[in-house]
Design an enzyme around this catalytic site. Structure first.
Site, PDB file in Angstrom:
ATOM      1  N   ASP A  38       6.355  -4.041   6.364  1.00 32.06           N
ATOM      2  CA  ASP A  38       6.581  -4.812   7.594  1.00 32.06           C
ATOM      3  C   ASP A  38       7.292  -3.997   8.673  1.00 32.06           C
ATOM      4  O   ASP A  38       8.194  -4.484   9.364  1.00 32.06           O
ATOM      5  CB  ASP A  38       7.357  -6.114   7.293  1.00 32.06           C
ATOM      6  CG  ASP A  38       6.558  -7.020   6.375  1.00 32.06           C
ATOM      7  OD1 ASP A  38       5.322  -7.001   6.443  1.00 32.06           O
ATOM      8  OD2 ASP A  38       7.185  -7.743   5.575  1.00 32.06           O
TER       9      ASP A  38
ATOM     10  N   LEU B 255       0.841  -1.202   0.000  1.00 23.33           N
ATOM     11  CA  LEU B 255       0.000   0.000   0.000  1.00 23.33           C
ATOM     12  C   LEU B 255       0.877   1.254   0.000  1.00 23.33           C
ATOM     13  O   LEU B 255       1.950   1.276   0.599  1.00 23.33           O
ATOM     14  CB  LEU B 255      -0.918  -0.027   1.220  1.00 23.33           C
ATOM     15  CG  LEU B 255      -1.961  -1.163   1.155  1.00 23.33           C
ATOM     16  CD1 LEU B 255      -2.551  -1.439   2.523  1.00 23.33           C
ATOM     17  CD2 LEU B 255      -3.048  -0.841   0.128  1.00 23.33           C
TER      18      LEU B 255
ATOM     19  N   HIS C   5       2.460 -10.352  10.367  1.00 21.23           N
ATOM     20  CA  HIS C   5       3.606 -10.865   9.615  1.00 21.23           C
ATOM     21  C   HIS C   5       4.135 -12.103  10.334  1.00 21.23           C
ATOM     22  O   HIS C   5       4.251 -12.102  11.562  1.00 21.23           O
ATOM     23  CB  HIS C   5       4.697  -9.783   9.517  1.00 21.23           C
ATOM     24  CG  HIS C   5       5.860 -10.232   8.698  1.00 21.23           C
ATOM     25  ND1 HIS C   5       5.809 -10.342   7.323  1.00 21.23           N
ATOM     26  CD2 HIS C   5       7.101 -10.635   9.068  1.00 21.23           C
ATOM     27  CE1 HIS C   5       6.971 -10.788   6.878  1.00 21.23           C
ATOM     28  NE2 HIS C   5       7.768 -10.974   7.908  1.00 21.23           N
TER      29      HIS C   5
ATOM     30  N   GLU D 103      -0.492 -17.058  15.015  1.00 25.16           N
ATOM     31  CA  GLU D 103      -1.138 -15.913  14.351  1.00 25.16           C
ATOM     32  C   GLU D 103      -2.610 -15.828  14.718  1.00 25.16           C
ATOM     33  O   GLU D 103      -3.147 -14.753  14.964  1.00 25.16           O
ATOM     34  CB  GLU D 103      -0.994 -16.041  12.834  1.00 25.16           C
ATOM     35  CG  GLU D 103       0.428 -15.910  12.334  1.00 25.16           C
ATOM     36  CD  GLU D 103       0.501 -15.925  10.811  1.00 25.16           C
ATOM     37  OE1 GLU D 103      -0.349 -15.297  10.162  1.00 25.16           O
ATOM     38  OE2 GLU D 103       1.414 -16.570  10.269  1.00 25.16           O
TER      39      GLU D 103
END
Ligand code: GRF
Length: 219
Positions: free
Chosen positions: A148, A96, A112, A177
């Protein structure tokens, strides 16, 4: 109870983190509600999870736009239309622009599959194995223009085993996650976590105690 934060999840594929977020937000005391799922790919499996949960979905293919700006304008329009306050990137495979990132500053989360700032970028698990590190994990962070990068909301650690393959390590990290992302979203949506400089401070959260050594010490 305060109104739930209307949250969008941006995906490109499998959507297992999306599923974890949907499940967490289905709880009665959740501070966020998943109000929209946007995919840049029409064939993303994650779209089915959203539809099954009765969540609005929108496919916005980056290929349909001449420029990144036009693509991001379309994504922004969808987010505004659905009165979105928070955005979670979950396996969204488009970088982005700084404009978009600033537009959603401190309201845009990413996950991540490494302990950032180590192993930014793609092919994370392969590079983790090659590097021979003894621990890996995952990071949920607020997004900044650099890929990141950004203030860390939550991390989880998993051991790397000597016989790990990329797949076995990825599966272990993925479990982490699915616990970390709902936790981080809740902290941000409830206002318990706030940004101070480059760090995120969390009200009433003490770090866990304990020490992990890999390989373990002999008995
Ligand atoms: C996850 O490993 C996430 O950390 C990375 O992309 C993967 C997405 O998986 N950014 P899923 O689509 O949530 O199953």
């Amino acid at each position: 109870m305060a109104e739930r934060q209307r949250t969008a999840v941006l995906i490109s594929g499998r959507g297992s983190n999306l599923q974890a977020l949907i499940a967490a937000c289905a709880k009665a005391d959740a501070s966020a509600t998943i109000a929209l799922v946007v995919s840049n790919r029409a064939d993303a499996v994650g779209l089915d999870h959203a539809r099954q949960a009765g969540i609005a979905t929108k496919v916005i293919s980056h290929r349909a736009f001449a420029t990144q700006t036009a693509f991001e304008d379309a994504v922004t329009a969808a987010l505004v239309e659905h009165r979105i306050g928070l955005v979670c990137l979950a396996g969204f495979m488009r970088v982005l622009s700084p404009w978009f990132v600033e537009r959603w500053r401190d309201r845009l989360l990413n996950i991540h599959p490494s302990l950032l700032p180590a192993f930014r970028g793609l092919d994370t698990h392969r590079r983790v194995l090659e590097a021979g590190v003894r621990f890996s994990g995952c990071t949920v962070h607020l997004v900044r223009a650099e890929v990141d990068d950004g203030p860390i909301v939550a991390q989880a650690v998993v051991p790397v085993r000597t016989d790990d393959t990329e797949d076995s390590l990825a599966a272990r990290v993925l479990e982490a996650e699915h616990r970390c992302y709902p936790l981080a979203l809740e902290l941000i949506a409830s206002g318990r976590a706030r940004v101070e400089g480059k760090r995120v401070l969390t009200d009433g959260a003490a770090a866990p105690s304990g020490l992990w050594i890999n390989p373990p010490e002999p008995d």
